[in-house]
Design an enzyme around this catalytic site. Structure first.
Site, PDB file in Angstrom:
ATOM      1  N   PHE A 130       0.868  -1.175   0.000  1.00 27.09           N
ATOM      2  CA  PHE A 130       0.000   0.000   0.000  1.00 27.09           C
ATOM      3  C   PHE A 130       0.905   1.225   0.000  1.00 27.09           C
ATOM      4  CE2 PHE A 130      -2.293   3.493   1.967  1.00 27.09           C
ATOM      5  CZ  PHE A 130      -3.486   3.470   1.264  1.00 27.09           C
ATOM      6  N   ASP A 215       9.416   2.860   1.243  1.00 25.06           N
ATOM      7  CA  ASP A 215       8.209   3.512   1.739  1.00 25.06           C
ATOM      8  C   ASP A 215       8.147   3.242   3.240  1.00 25.06           C
ATOM      9  OD1 ASP A 215       5.672   4.186   2.600  1.00 25.06           O
ATOM     10  OD2 ASP A 215       4.644   3.393   0.838  1.00 25.06           O
ATOM     11  N   LYS A 244       3.066  10.284   8.210  1.00 21.27           N
ATOM     12  CA  LYS A 244       2.398   9.858   9.447  1.00 21.27           C
ATOM     13  C   LYS A 244       3.045  10.463  10.685  1.00 21.27           C
ATOM     14  CE  LYS A 244       0.101   5.735   7.634  1.00 21.27           C
ATOM     15  NZ  LYS A 244      -1.295   6.149   7.824  1.00 21.27           N
TER      16      LYS A 244
END
Length: 396
Positions: A130, A215, A244
């Site tokens: 993702f 990532d 985040k």
């Protein structure tokens, strides 16, 4: 008119938070919830951390936005701190993880273009990955649930199985730019890269002139007990997307790169209206201030070990429901023998415990990085209580 004012792309639950404090959220009905979801690994310092809220308030009263047409002393300072504490030589600030991934993809392609090899544009990515919801990010995954209805997608991606080094290497050809991989897949089910896999990708990049693009949007920024997850493997990337936890709840992301990898990113090749604005930089500075304090990451490791121990001790008492624990630090997954989404909803609605579901019937446990043993004990108690009365659906 039947459509809701908020576009109905989220299956929102009945929890409606209006206030947060530390590891707790409070709904508009007064209900208190133990938040072991942290906005999906975002609220690194929990809710309403005084250092973060003060930094944001002070900066908001001073200067919020001027655009990137002008010099950025705020951005320069935070970028230098990241350079000083990571593999990177340069940083581009974004507003989200998906934007950071987009910048990483562009940086990788532009590197080969600058080297006179524009045909080397394909990134090898991995199943159940993702990387975000933009067209570029969903093109980098082979999951139908992300892609269906949005075709045609962007070319320039090839897909291998996660943790299958041989399969990934077999995809390398004259068009390959590098690999794009999460050291720990979050949405995919807290699937952790093996040491052989990640070090093997690094070795292949070195041998073939490719770029290793990581990532670390979910697994980075202290979540594993290291500043970044790749430190667990003793390797460094060429390019890395983060977000985040970097803003602790304020919209912020970044693309980090070595000088060599960023050689093609010259004036005019990329941009962002809001990226790196002074308000975001203040939030990023406050998070970094706390996270780089002596003992902070060591405490994340200690609390992660304690939480994992509690989960593992709990499983035999409820082995009809729980299978195993995976992950590291405070990025843990509890694998279920039935539908994890249903159990997450049950624990939330009946025991005021907030968790996040993921692939492979895994419950993600992503608490604030500032929890203590009392929060861990409360989480284990709520999980155990929920497990004692939970009845999986017949078709689970």
């Amino acid at each position: 008119m039947t459509i809701t004012p908020l576009m109905p792309v989220y299956p929102r639950c009945g929890v409606r938070p209006v206030r947060g404090e530390g590891a707790y959220l409070f709904g508009e009905d007064g209900q208190q919830y133990l938040d072991f979801a942290s906005g999906i690994a975002v609220n690194a310092l929990g809710h309403a951390h005084p250092r973060l809220t003060k930094a944001i308030a002070d900066q908001a009263a001073t200067l919020m936005h001027v655009s990137n047409l002008y010099g950025s002393p705020q951005g320069e300072h935070l970028a230098q701190r990241l350079v000083d504490n990571t593999f990177a030589d340069t940083v581009f600030f974004t507003n989200s993880g998906a934007e950071a991934v987009e910048c990483a993809i562009k940086t990788a392609r532009r590197y080969h273009f600058a080297n006179g090899n524009p045909q080397r544009h394909t990134l090898i990515t991995f199943d159940t990955a993702f990387h975000g919801r933009t067209l570029g990010a969903i093109s980098a995954t082979n999951q139908a649930k992300m892609r269906d209805g949005f075709e045609p997608l962007l070319p320039g991606f090839a897909y291998a199985k996660f943790n299958d080094l041989e399969g990934a290497l077999a995809l390398i050809d004259d068009n390959t730019a590098g690999f794009l991989v999460e050291p720990i897949q979050g949405e995919g089910g807290i699937r952790q890269a093996s040491h052989e896999f990640l070090t093997g990708l690094r070795k292949a990049c070195d041998e073939h002139g490719l770029l290793l693009v990581l990532d670390e949007v979910q697994c980075g920024y202290g979540r594993t007990g290291k500043f970044f997850a790749h430190e667990l493997y003793g390797i460094t990337p060429d390019i890395m997307a983060v977000a985040k936890g970097i803003g602790g709840g304020f919209p912020l992301g970044a693309c980090l790169a070595t000088e060599e990898a960023a050689k093609g990113m010259v004036a005019g090749t990329h941009g962002s209206t809001y990226g790196g604005n002074p308000l975001a930089m203040a939030a990023g500075e406050a998070i970094l201030d706390v996270m780089l304090e002596d003992g902070f990451l060591e405490n994340v490791t200690a609390m992660g070990d304690r939480l994992r121990q509690g989960l593992e001790q709990m499983i035999p008492n409820h082995d009809h429901l729980f299978d195993s624990v995976r992950g590291t630090g405070l990025m843990l997954g509890l694998k279920l023998k039935s539908d994890s989404r249903a159990f997450v909803a049950f624990a939330r609605d009946n025991h005021n415990l907030l968790l996040v579901s993921a692939g492979e019937n895994v419950v993600r446990i992503l608490p604030p990085l500032v929890i203590d043993e009392s929060h861990i004990a409360e989480c284990i108690d709520k999980l155990s209580t929920a497990a004692r009365v939970y009845v999986p659906a017949a078709d689970d």
